[in-house]
Scaffold this motif. Structure first.
Motif, PDB file in Angstrom:
ATOM      1  N   ARG A 118       0.858  -1.185   0.000  1.00 20.43           N
ATOM      2  CA  ARG A 118       0.000   0.000   0.000  1.00 20.43           C
ATOM      3  C   ARG A 118       0.894   1.236   0.000  1.00 20.43           C
ATOM      4  N   VAL A 119       0.623   2.120  -0.940  1.00 21.29           N
ATOM      5  CA  VAL A 119       1.409   3.350  -1.082  1.00 21.29           C
ATOM      6  C   VAL A 119       0.563   4.522  -0.604  1.00 21.29           C
ATOM      7  N   TYR A 120       0.978   5.154   0.484  1.00 14.33           N
ATOM      8  CA  TYR A 120       0.290   6.326   1.007  1.00 14.33           C
ATOM      9  C   TYR A 120       0.903   7.550   0.330  1.00 14.33           C
ATOM     10  N   VAL A 121       0.249   8.018  -0.707  1.00  9.69           N
ATOM     11  CA  VAL A 121       0.833   9.026  -1.587  1.00  9.69           C
ATOM     12  C   VAL A 121       1.167  10.315  -0.834  1.00  9.69           C
ATOM     13  N   ALA A 122       0.211  10.817  -0.069  1.00  5.84           N
ATOM     14  CA  ALA A 122       0.407  12.099   0.618  1.00  5.84           C
ATOM     15  C   ALA A 122       1.523  12.034   1.658  1.00  5.84           C
ATOM     16  N   LEU A 123       1.710  10.852   2.229  1.00  6.67           N
ATOM     17  CA  LEU A 123       2.719  10.692   3.281  1.00  6.67           C
ATOM     18  C   LEU A 123       4.064  10.226   2.740  1.00  6.67           C
ATOM     19  N   ASP A 124       4.107   9.909   1.435  1.00  3.79           N
ATOM     20  CA  ASP A 124       5.321   9.368   0.826  1.00  3.79           C
ATOM     21  C   ASP A 124       5.822   8.161   1.623  1.00  3.79           C
ATOM     22  N   ILE A 198      -0.917  -0.716  -4.333  1.00  2.33           N
ATOM     23  CA  ILE A 198      -2.208  -0.073  -4.136  1.00  2.33           C
ATOM     24  C   ILE A 198      -1.952   1.366  -3.710  1.00  2.33           C
ATOM     25  N   TYR A 199      -2.343   2.300  -4.550  1.00  2.49           N
ATOM     26  CA  TYR A 199      -2.076   3.710  -4.268  1.00  2.49           C
ATOM     27  C   TYR A 199      -3.277   4.330  -3.558  1.00  2.49           C
ATOM     28  N   GLU A 200      -3.014   4.911  -2.404  1.00  2.00           N
ATOM     29  CA  GLU A 200      -4.075   5.496  -1.598  1.00  2.00           C
ATOM     30  C   GLU A 200      -3.838   6.990  -1.424  1.00  2.00           C
ATOM     31  N   GLU A 201      -4.806   7.768  -1.889  1.00  2.00           N
ATOM     32  CA  GLU A 201      -4.730   9.214  -1.762  1.00  2.00           C
ATOM     33  C   GLU A 201      -5.818   9.706  -0.836  1.00  2.00           C
ATOM     34  N   SER A 202      -5.648  10.872  -0.244  1.00  2.00           N
ATOM     35  CA  SER A 202      -6.667  11.434   0.635  1.00  2.00           C
ATOM     36  C   SER A 202      -7.943  11.664  -0.147  1.00  2.00           C
ATOM     37  N   GLY A 203      -9.094  11.376   0.503  1.00  2.00           N
ATOM     38  CA  GLY A 203     -10.383  11.541  -0.156  1.00  2.00           C
ATOM     39  C   GLY A 203     -10.824  10.321  -0.933  1.00  2.00           C
ATOM     40  N   SER A 204     -10.061   9.223  -0.874  1.00  2.72           N
ATOM     41  CA  SER A 204     -10.469   8.003  -1.550  1.00  2.72           C
ATOM     42  C   SER A 204     -11.601   7.349  -0.785  1.00  2.72           C
ATOM     43  N   VAL A 205     -12.169   6.277  -1.352  1.00  3.69           N
ATOM     44  CA  VAL A 205     -13.265   5.583  -0.686  1.00  3.69           C
ATOM     45  C   VAL A 205     -12.834   5.084   0.686  1.00  3.69           C
ATOM     46  N   SER A 206     -11.589   4.597   0.780  1.00  3.70           N
ATOM     47  CA  SER A 206     -11.104   4.063   2.044  1.00  3.70           C
ATOM     48  C   SER A 206     -10.680   5.156   3.025  1.00  3.70           C
ATOM     49  N   ARG A 207     -10.548   6.401   2.536  1.00  5.24           N
ATOM     50  CA  ARG A 207     -10.202   7.520   3.405  1.00  5.24           C
ATOM     51  C   ARG A 207     -11.144   8.691   3.088  1.00  5.24           C
TER      52      ARG A 207
END
Length: 297
Positions: A118-124, A198-207
């Motif tokens: 899982r890649v937390y884009v905003a947090l790098d 899996i790229y996760e950005e703020s405002g996604s369904v999971s966040r």
């Protein structure tokens, strides 16, 4: 053949990454179904470019009903492969995933559960999630440790037999799908090597952006696991260890939900044949009453 189904919604920035990760699999027998789900950016331009370049491999569809599950089901109806790879447009596959997972899928296997990063884009930041070989599948589902959409691989016929994705759910869709597959007798195997990013950005369904949105996700999460516990209880599919795990986890989940009623929680637990008097439950009960007391002051 493997059918790759990609729901596409306003994904012009990263759709190419997902598509190219399929090309890098080094696996020749595949088709790709790109389902435009009401995009208002230039997503269709990206889709058209790939359809034109790979006319015999990639097709474009449109689904006007909003939601990834609608788009996935639309692609599933057109799929011809023995296996289905659902790939979210902002994710990517890692090399060798298909060859490895096809080899793991012996007779009777309908789902390959994969590991992922899982890649937390905003947090790098990145975090690896490995599948629990040897772990009871029902425990893995309880703890959300049974893969994720883009990391798994599904037998197409098994998906059709359970009517694909539940379009009425706004979250927990993949674990609901896995639950229905298991109820239908689907066989599973674990792939312990990383197979997707899996790229996760703020405002996604999971966040989600709002508190209400997060509460809906929690409610879906807990309700599904209560349904699973009910099924295990009804079919007598659990041993004492698994019952204890569910008892502790479900009690904590339910009693910590917004507006939880302890009498209702106990009624559900008793209906499921789960104890409410163990040490984990007593601890959670004490927290519940302390929070009530604090709110009154």
């Amino acid at each position: 053949m493997i059918s790759v189904i990609i729901p596409c919604y306003n994904c012009e920035r990263f759709l190419e990454r997902a598509i190219e990760s399929v090309m890098r699999q080094g696996y020749s027998d595949w088709e790709m179904i790109l389902v435009n789900n009401n995009s208002v950016d230039n997503t269709q331009d990206v889709i058209d470019r790939y359809v034109e370049k790979y006319t015999n491999k990639i097709v474009s569809l449109f689904e006007e009903r909003k939601g990834a599950c609608y788009a996935r089901n639309t692609g599933l109806r057109e799929a011809k492969g023995t296996w289905v790879q659902f790939l979210d447009a902002d994710d990517e596959l890692l090399g060798g995933k298909w060859e490895r997972q096809i080899q793991l899928a012996s007779a009777g296997i309908n789902v390959v559960i994969g590991a992922f990063t899982r890649v937390y884009v905003a947090l790098d930041k990145e975090e690896d999630f490995f599948t629990p070989t040897g772990t009871n599948i029902w425990k893995a589902i309880l703890r959300s440790n049974a893969g994720i959409t883009s990391a798994n691989l599904y037998k197409r016929q098994a998906l059709i037999e359970v009517n694909g994705w539940d379009v009425n759910l706004t979250s927990s869709q993949e674990y609901d799908l896995l639950f229905r597959l298991l109820k239908s007798g689907a066989g599973i195997v674990y792939d312990t090597k990383l197979g997707a990013r899996i790229y996760e950005e703020s405002g996604s369904v999971s966040r989600p952006r709002t508190k209400d949105g997060m509460e809906r996700i929690i409610a879906n999460y807990v309700n599904l696991r209560v349904k699973i516990a009910s099924y295990l209880h009804e079919k007598n599919l659990w041993d004492e260890e698994l019952k204890n795990v569910y008892a502790a986890s479900l009690y904590e989940m339910m009693i910590n939900q917004k507006g939880a009623n302890i009498q209702r929680v106990h009624a559900v637990m008793h209906q499921l044949g789960l104890k409410t008097s163990g040490s984990p439950q007593l601890f959670q009960r004490a927290k519940y009453y302390v929070k009530k007391l604090v709110r009154k002051q």
